[in-house]
Design a protein around this motif. Structure first.
Motif, PDB file in Angstrom:
ATOM      1  N   HIS A 141      65.805  -6.459  83.182  1.00 36.39           N
ATOM      2  CA  HIS A 141      64.871  -7.112  82.271  1.00 36.39           C
ATOM      3  C   HIS A 141      64.255  -6.076  81.315  1.00 36.39           C
ATOM      4  O   HIS A 141      64.185  -6.289  80.110  1.00 36.39           O
ATOM      5  CB  HIS A 141      63.789  -7.802  83.105  1.00 36.39           C
ATOM      6  CG  HIS A 141      62.588  -8.227  82.346  1.00 36.39           C
ATOM      7  ND1 HIS A 141      62.566  -9.346  81.561  1.00 36.39           N
ATOM      8  CD2 HIS A 141      61.359  -7.659  82.236  1.00 36.39           C
ATOM      9  CE1 HIS A 141      61.381  -9.457  81.006  1.00 36.39           C
ATOM     10  NE2 HIS A 141      60.631  -8.448  81.400  1.00 36.39           N
ATOM     11  N   HIS A 142      63.846  -4.935  81.870  1.00 37.81           N
ATOM     12  CA  HIS A 142      63.290  -3.857  81.045  1.00 37.81           C
ATOM     13  C   HIS A 142      64.313  -3.384  80.031  1.00 37.81           C
ATOM     14  O   HIS A 142      63.993  -3.128  78.878  1.00 37.81           O
ATOM     15  CB  HIS A 142      62.912  -2.658  81.917  1.00 37.81           C
ATOM     16  CG  HIS A 142      61.661  -2.879  82.696  1.00 37.81           C
ATOM     17  ND1 HIS A 142      60.699  -3.770  82.309  1.00 37.81           N
ATOM     18  CD2 HIS A 142      61.197  -2.297  83.819  1.00 37.81           C
ATOM     19  CE1 HIS A 142      59.713  -3.728  83.183  1.00 37.81           C
ATOM     20  NE2 HIS A 142      59.987  -2.849  84.119  1.00 37.81           N
ATOM     21  N   ARG A 185      58.311   0.658  77.241  1.00 38.11           N
ATOM     22  CA  ARG A 185      57.682  -0.106  78.309  1.00 38.11           C
ATOM     23  C   ARG A 185      58.622  -0.285  79.504  1.00 38.11           C
ATOM     24  O   ARG A 185      59.803  -0.490  79.347  1.00 38.11           O
ATOM     25  CB  ARG A 185      57.269  -1.474  77.766  1.00 38.11           C
ATOM     26  CG  ARG A 185      56.299  -2.192  78.670  1.00 38.11           C
ATOM     27  CD  ARG A 185      55.899  -3.498  78.073  1.00 38.11           C
ATOM     28  NE  ARG A 185      54.959  -3.338  76.970  1.00 38.11           N
ATOM     29  CZ  ARG A 185      54.713  -4.293  76.087  1.00 38.11           C
ATOM     30  NH1 ARG A 185      55.362  -5.425  76.135  1.00 38.11           N
ATOM     31  NH2 ARG A 185      53.849  -4.098  75.140  1.00 38.11           N
ATOM     32  N   GLY A 186      58.056  -0.194  80.683  1.00 36.80           N
ATOM     33  CA  GLY A 186      58.840  -0.477  81.883  1.00 36.80           C
ATOM     34  C   GLY A 186      59.584   0.723  82.415  1.00 36.80           C
ATOM     35  O   GLY A 186      59.981   1.603  81.661  1.00 36.80           O
ATOM     36  N   MET A 224      57.408  -9.230  84.960  1.00 36.70           N
ATOM     37  CA  MET A 224      56.714  -8.124  84.318  1.00 36.70           C
ATOM     38  C   MET A 224      56.680  -8.358  82.817  1.00 36.70           C
ATOM     39  O   MET A 224      57.290  -7.635  82.043  1.00 36.70           O
ATOM     40  CB  MET A 224      57.415  -6.804  84.654  1.00 36.70           C
ATOM     41  CG  MET A 224      57.327  -6.480  86.133  1.00 36.70           C
ATOM     42  SD  MET A 224      58.375  -5.107  86.612  1.00 36.70           S
ATOM     43  CE  MET A 224      57.201  -3.784  86.659  1.00 36.70           C
ATOM     44  N   LEU A 227      64.410  -6.587  87.672  1.00 33.39           N
ATOM     45  CA  LEU A 227      63.360  -6.146  86.757  1.00 33.39           C
ATOM     46  C   LEU A 227      63.840  -5.001  85.870  1.00 33.39           C
ATOM     47  O   LEU A 227      63.481  -4.910  84.693  1.00 33.39           O
ATOM     48  CB  LEU A 227      62.125  -5.718  87.551  1.00 33.39           C
ATOM     49  CG  LEU A 227      61.367  -6.884  88.180  1.00 33.39           C
ATOM     50  CD1 LEU A 227      60.350  -6.394  89.186  1.00 33.39           C
ATOM     51  CD2 LEU A 227      60.671  -7.710  87.100  1.00 33.39           C
ATOM     52  N   HIS A 254      51.638  -6.501  82.012  1.00 34.25           N
ATOM     53  CA  HIS A 254      51.321  -5.181  81.461  1.00 34.25           C
ATOM     54  C   HIS A 254      49.874  -5.069  80.996  1.00 34.25           C
ATOM     55  O   HIS A 254      49.279  -4.008  81.071  1.00 34.25           O
ATOM     56  CB  HIS A 254      52.260  -4.836  80.306  1.00 34.25           C
ATOM     57  CG  HIS A 254      53.658  -4.542  80.774  1.00 34.25           C
ATOM     58  ND1 HIS A 254      53.967  -3.414  81.486  1.00 34.25           N
ATOM     59  CD2 HIS A 254      54.804  -5.239  80.664  1.00 34.25           C
ATOM     60  CE1 HIS A 254      55.251  -3.419  81.791  1.00 34.25           C
ATOM     61  NE2 HIS A 254      55.780  -4.515  81.301  1.00 34.25           N
ATOM     62  N   LYS A 300      57.409 -11.789  90.590  1.00 33.95           N
ATOM     63  CA  LYS A 300      58.170 -10.648  90.054  1.00 33.95           C
ATOM     64  C   LYS A 300      58.435 -10.799  88.563  1.00 33.95           C
ATOM     65  O   LYS A 300      59.568 -10.678  88.091  1.00 33.95           O
ATOM     66  CB  LYS A 300      59.481 -10.493  90.820  1.00 33.95           C
ATOM     67  CG  LYS A 300      59.244 -10.017  92.230  1.00 33.95           C
ATOM     68  CD  LYS A 300      59.970 -10.849  93.227  1.00 33.95           C
ATOM     69  CE  LYS A 300      59.444 -10.573  94.626  1.00 33.95           C
ATOM     70  NZ  LYS A 300      59.929 -11.511  95.615  1.00 33.95           N
TER      71      LYS A 300
END
Lengths: 147, 354
Positions: B309-310, B160-161, A38, B306, A43, A36
């Motif tokens: 995190h983004h 991004r994300g 990213m 996540l 990307h 997990k």
């Protein structure tokens, strides 16, 4: 005769190199997804199914080319030197290589194995390719010309 | 000549005020001509989205301009000026240019770095251009704003994300299957979250969706609203063979999917990859399922982690984005000084002619 043998063998090595590259990228991307993460790698690397497709196609193509290259070698040996098989280290290694990729290709084709394992084996398989291609000429005497 | 911006956004005013200030696309042409004819703006554009309403204008003198624009907005929104004025912000020249460039780049958005605003700025510019409200300055200004936004998006990680749990899950799934439109999705649980997920999947062009629920009627009712089919819970094992992505959101107390079940499924699937998104709390899928080969399991905490995190990445990128914006503002101002402002007849020059 010799040209077909040389060219298809070399092209099969190229295909195995592509399979190895795609396999390595698959292993990296798979690790990102499983863990997990990213980050930049996630990307920028292609998706798993794209990498797997390239990996499998390259293994199949490489295997086909290697089959052509080896059969030409065997037939050529009979015609030019009168023997099918001379027991040269390069011949033994090439036959081993053929058997390995044959097993890998069939295993993938029959879907007994997929994803990570195929990718990992295609990377390991390329180590054998390198040894057959380069290693033999330096480490073990052979009458095959070294490059 | 001066460039001014006057407006409200999600930080300066609550939704009740913003919705009254909004301009519908039918109102914009008339408003643009009033701004030019009655308020003396030489060039004008109106940016109206759900999070902001802003008027951009070019005019010869600063005196009283903001007051006139405030009055204009208060009449438009039907709000007394005393009530509206503290909610409005305004800035001039290079500050207003910076504001527009930051807005277009998503740096001033509620969700930092969102991309939709770029299209909205583009639309605002196109409308103003279509109605003859822009000239040399605003053509340059808006084209550079769009260009700045593109540079910011391509050179930094600002866009991004995903920005929601659902879009993060989609991002992950896309790195497994590339194209979701061809994937078969099994949705277990037809509650609120299940419905939201279904809507998102439909938006993404996923056509093969099966809805599974303890009550088949509920599943059927939900499936009918979208192009999905309802399947009974008893068919779970069979449906698992077919699905590429399984989304669970049931309130069942135990684990709905145990490790042995999935291990068996994977053998029957010939190890075809399986993506499991567990949105249930407590979790519907045994966490050890994620250790199986070719199985990719994400639970709510993974997705939220996540998402955070983004968010941190975007915040880090926004400083970098501001550097690009500053450069582009300087470039624009230099162009504008040379091309437009230097051609203005200054008052002393006019006097000399007389």
């Amino acid at each position: 005769m010799v040209i077909v043998h040389t060219v298809s063998s070399l092209l099969s090595y190229v295909a195995f190199l592509v399979a190895c590259g795609a396999g390595a990228l698959f292993l990296i991307q798979e690790r990102q997804i499983k863990r997990k993460r990213m980050g930049i790698l996630f990307h920028h690397l292609p998706s798993l199914d794209q990498l797997e497709r390239v990996n499998v196609l390259a293994i199949g193509l490489g295997f086909a080319l290697l089959t052509v290259g080896l059969s030409w070698g065997v037939v050529g040996s009979r015609l030019l030197r009168g023997v099918w098989w001379s027991g040269d280290p390069k011949e033994i290694l090439s036959a081993t290589l053929w058997v390995c990729y044959c097993i890998l290709w069939l295993a993938r084709l029959r879907a007994t194995m997929r994803g990570r394992r195929v990718a990992l084996l295609s990377v390991l398989g390329f180590a054998l390719v390198l040894f057959t291609f380069l290693g033999v000429s330096w480490l073990v005497p052979t009458w095959h010309p070294s490059l | 000549m001066h460039i001014v911006v006057v407006g409200v956004n999600h930080r300066s005013a609550p939704i009740e005020i913003r919705e009254r200030m909004a301009f519908s696309s039918a109102q914009v042409p008339a408003a643009l001509s009033r701004l030019r004819e009655e308020l003396g703006l030489e060039e004008a554009a109106i940016l109206s989205t759900c999070n902001r309403v802003e008027i951009y204008g070019m005019l010869p003198a600063q005196e009283g301009a903001v007051a006139r624009l405030e009055e204009f907005l208060s009449v438009h929104g039907g709000l007394p000026r005393e009530e509206l004025a503290p909610r409005l912000y305004s800035s001039w020249d290079s500050h207003s240019v910076r504001h527009l460039f930051r807005v277009a780049s998503g740096l001033d958005s509620m969700v930092l770095g969102e991309a939709e605003i770029l299209q909205q700025v583009k639309a605002a510019y196109e409308t103003a251009r279509l109605h003859g409200a822009v000239g040399k300055t605003f053509n340059g200004l808006f084209q550079r704003a769009l260009n700045t936004a593109k540079s910011v998006r391509s050179q930094t990680a600002i866009g991004r994300g995903g920005t929601s749990v659902g879009s993060v899950a989609v991002e992950l799934a896309q790195k497994i299957f590339s194209h979701l439109s061809g994937a078969t999705v099994l949705l277990i649980g037809a509650g609120k979250i299940g419905e939201l997920t279904l809507r998102r999947l439909a938006d993404r062009g996923v056509t093969r969706v099966r809805v599974m629920n303890r009550s088949l009627e509920r599943a059927a009712a939900l499936a009918d609203q979208y192009t999905a089919s309802a399947v009974p819970l008893e068919h779970l094992a069979m449906e698992l063979l077919d699905a590429d992505i399984v989304v669970t959101s049931t309130s069942a107390p135990g684990h709905l999917l145990a490790q042995e079940d999935i291990a068996q499924t994977m053998r029957a699937r010939h190890q075809r990859p399986l993506c499991l998104v567990d949105l249930g709390v407590p979790r519907n899928v045994d966490p050890t399922v994620g250790e199986l080969e070719n199985v990719y399991l994400f639970d709510v905490d993974d997705l939220k982690g996540l998402l955070d995190h983004h968010h941190r990445e975007r915040q880090a990128a926004s400083a970098q984005a501001d550097v690009i914006v500053d450069q582009k503002v300087t470039q624009f101002v230099a162009w504008w000084e040379m091309e437009v402002r230097s051609c203005e007849p200054s008052s002393s020059a006019l006097a000399a002619v007389r």
